[in-house]
Design a protein around this motif. Structure first.
Motif, PDB file in Angstrom:
ATOM      1  N   LEU A  26     -17.001  58.450 -15.457  1.00 44.63           N
ATOM      2  CA  LEU A  26     -17.985  57.416 -15.147  1.00 44.63           C
ATOM      3  C   LEU A  26     -19.376  58.035 -15.042  1.00 44.63           C
ATOM      4  N   THR A  96     -11.935  54.246 -20.250  1.00 47.57           N
ATOM      5  CA  THR A  96     -12.540  53.107 -19.552  1.00 47.57           C
ATOM      6  C   THR A  96     -13.859  53.500 -18.902  1.00 47.57           C
ATOM      7  N   THR A  99     -16.670  54.342 -21.469  1.00 45.22           N
ATOM      8  CA  THR A  99     -17.056  53.228 -22.338  1.00 45.22           C
ATOM      9  C   THR A  99     -17.689  52.069 -21.581  1.00 45.22           C
ATOM     10  N   LEU A 100     -17.237  51.829 -20.362  1.00 45.91           N
ATOM     11  CA  LEU A 100     -17.609  50.617 -19.641  1.00 45.91           C
ATOM     12  C   LEU A 100     -19.111  50.439 -19.424  1.00 45.91           C
ATOM     13  N   LEU A 104     -20.878  47.071 -20.967  1.00 44.94           N
ATOM     14  CA  LEU A 104     -21.400  46.018 -20.097  1.00 44.94           C
ATOM     15  C   LEU A 104     -22.882  45.764 -20.370  1.00 44.94           C
ATOM     16  N   THR A 289     -19.535  51.095 -28.745  1.00 46.71           N
ATOM     17  CA  THR A 289     -19.597  49.916 -27.879  1.00 46.71           C
ATOM     18  C   THR A 289     -20.521  48.840 -28.466  1.00 46.71           C
ATOM     19  N   ALA A 309     -14.236  41.764 -25.661  1.00 44.20           N
ATOM     20  CA  ALA A 309     -13.040  42.528 -25.307  1.00 44.20           C
ATOM     21  C   ALA A 309     -12.172  42.792 -26.528  1.00 44.20           C
TER      22      ALA A 309
END
Length: 407
Positions: A26, A96, A99-100, A104, A289, A309
């Motif tokens: 993260l 996760t 990429t998140l 977002l 992304t 998604a």
């Protein structure tokens, strides 16, 4: 205590937890600007030098594998590092977390861009389209220097341009890569690259075979299912899966593949496509992304959060299936001279495909007069000569686009 060999290091049981992997990636997902090559540098500094999750030779082996395979190289490296550190849950946690953040941000931009009105909002979108010209030109220049250093590979790249110009869409791109690989086998044999010792992950050959089978079953079966099911959700998944499966070189190379799937089908307009691509340069994390943005703004439902998604999972999935399927066989395959020659040709063809995309749709859609051309040239000089971080160049382009919009 001395470093273990790559084989010992990579075969031992996971030394950490999925939670540890998530927190670590993260941080990387929030701070890793600059594209896939820069990401690999961030990974090395954080995980090899500082945290010592693995040693230099093991990391070099892993990077070599992921650069060889189609798909997003930096994300594949991150996925494998998560697998090494935290097992299957660690691999999912790494993907996760890395990429998140960018996904977002781009989904938020997708919703915000539809509300951009007036001359200032239009100007920002103009600037984001223009900066895409400079970003892709930089990518073509850098890839050409690295992947086409001799007359044989430069000729293969030129041939790929001609192929994709004559046969538009995904068919032309697949044909260009295939012909480039054959040309590499015929004309690009030479001394092999220096190989490091050994790479081994806890994936058996039988398990790897299953992952490879899943990759090809989806690649062949999804178009058939999309044609017969009449479901836009299946068609969306198929389009992004095929794009992710055919991207040799990662990063910017996904641009022409996605353009062929979503713009030429009428799901996303040229302007929205290039604006989103420009916005993707201003966020950290993997460039793939960008798919989340495209899924969110696509015309037919499912779009919005559901479309984002679907597109995001579909574009990353083939690269991870190939990675897991190839791990048990990589050592034997990479030592073959024919495999190295094949990839030299395929990589040169990728440069040609991206070069063709630089002209159309990127340049032809964004450069509509002398002022947009001057702004694109300014952005290119900032990137190439001044080494300005891409996110700063995006801000400069947005400001310039506003001025052009107000002129």
């Amino acid at each position: 205590m001395t470093d273990s060999t790559p084989s010992t290091e990579s075969r031992r049981q996971p030394a950490g937890s999925a939670g540890e992997v998530f927190v670590t990636f993260l941080k990387l997902g929030l701070t890793s600007f600059g594209g896939p090559i820069a990401h690999l540098g961030y990974f090395r500094d954080e995980l090899v030098v500082r945290r010592k999750w693995l040693n230099e030779k093991a990391y070099a082996d892993l990077v070599a594998l992921c650069q060889f395979l189609p798909g997003p190289a930096s994300s594949q490296v991150g996925f494998a590092l998560g697998l090494l550190r935290g097992g299957p849950l660690g691999a999912l946690a790494a993907f996760t977390a890395f990429t998140l953040p960018s996904a977002l941000l781009l989904i938020a931009f997708a919703f915000g861009s539809t509300m951009m009105g007036g001359r200032i909002g239009s100007g920002i979108l103009i600037g984001l389209k223009i900066v895409a010209v400079a970003i892709v030109a930089q990518a073509v220049w850098g890839m050409a220097r690295n992947l086409c250093p001799d007359k044989e590979r430069a000729t293969i790249a030129l041939g790929a341009v001609l192929v994709v110009m004559l046969a538009a869409g995904a068919i032309g791109q697949v044909a260009a890569i295939t012909l480039g690989a054959v040309a590499g086998l015929l004309f690009c044999r030479g001394p092999g690259a220096e190989l490091t010792g050994h790479i081994g992950f806890p994936v058996s050959r039988s398990t790897g075979t299953l992952f490879l089978a899943a990759f090809f079953i989806l690649l062949i079966g999804l178009p058939v299912l999309a044609a017969t099911a009449g479901s836009q959700g299946v068609s969306l998944f198929d389009a992004f899966y095929r794009s992710g499966a055919l991207v040799f070189g990662g990063g910017h190379v996904v641009l022409p593949l996605l353009e062929a799937e979503v713009v030429r089908s009428g799901w996303v307009s040229h302007d929205a496509f290039l604006a989103g691509y420009g916005a993707a340069q201003a966020v950290p994390g993997p460039l793939f992304t960008f798919a989340a943005y495209l899924g969110a703004v696509s015309g037919p439902e499912p779009n919005g959060i559901a479309g984002a998604a679907i597109a995001l999972v579909a574009v990353f999935l083939p690269g991870f299936l190939l990675l897991l399927g190839t791990l048990p066989f990589w050592d034997a395959f990479r030592k073959q001279a024919s495999a190295q020659a094949l990839m030299r040709g395929a990589n040169a063809a990728v440069v040609g495909i991206l070069g063709a995309a630089l002209y159309s749709p990127v340049f032809t859609s964004a450069i509509t007069g002398p002022y947009p051309f001057a702004l694109a040239l300014t952005c290119f000089v900032l990137l190439m000569a001044w080494k300005t971080p891409p996110w700063i160049v995006v801000l400069v382009a947005a400001a310039g686009g506003i001025l052009i919009g107000l002129a």
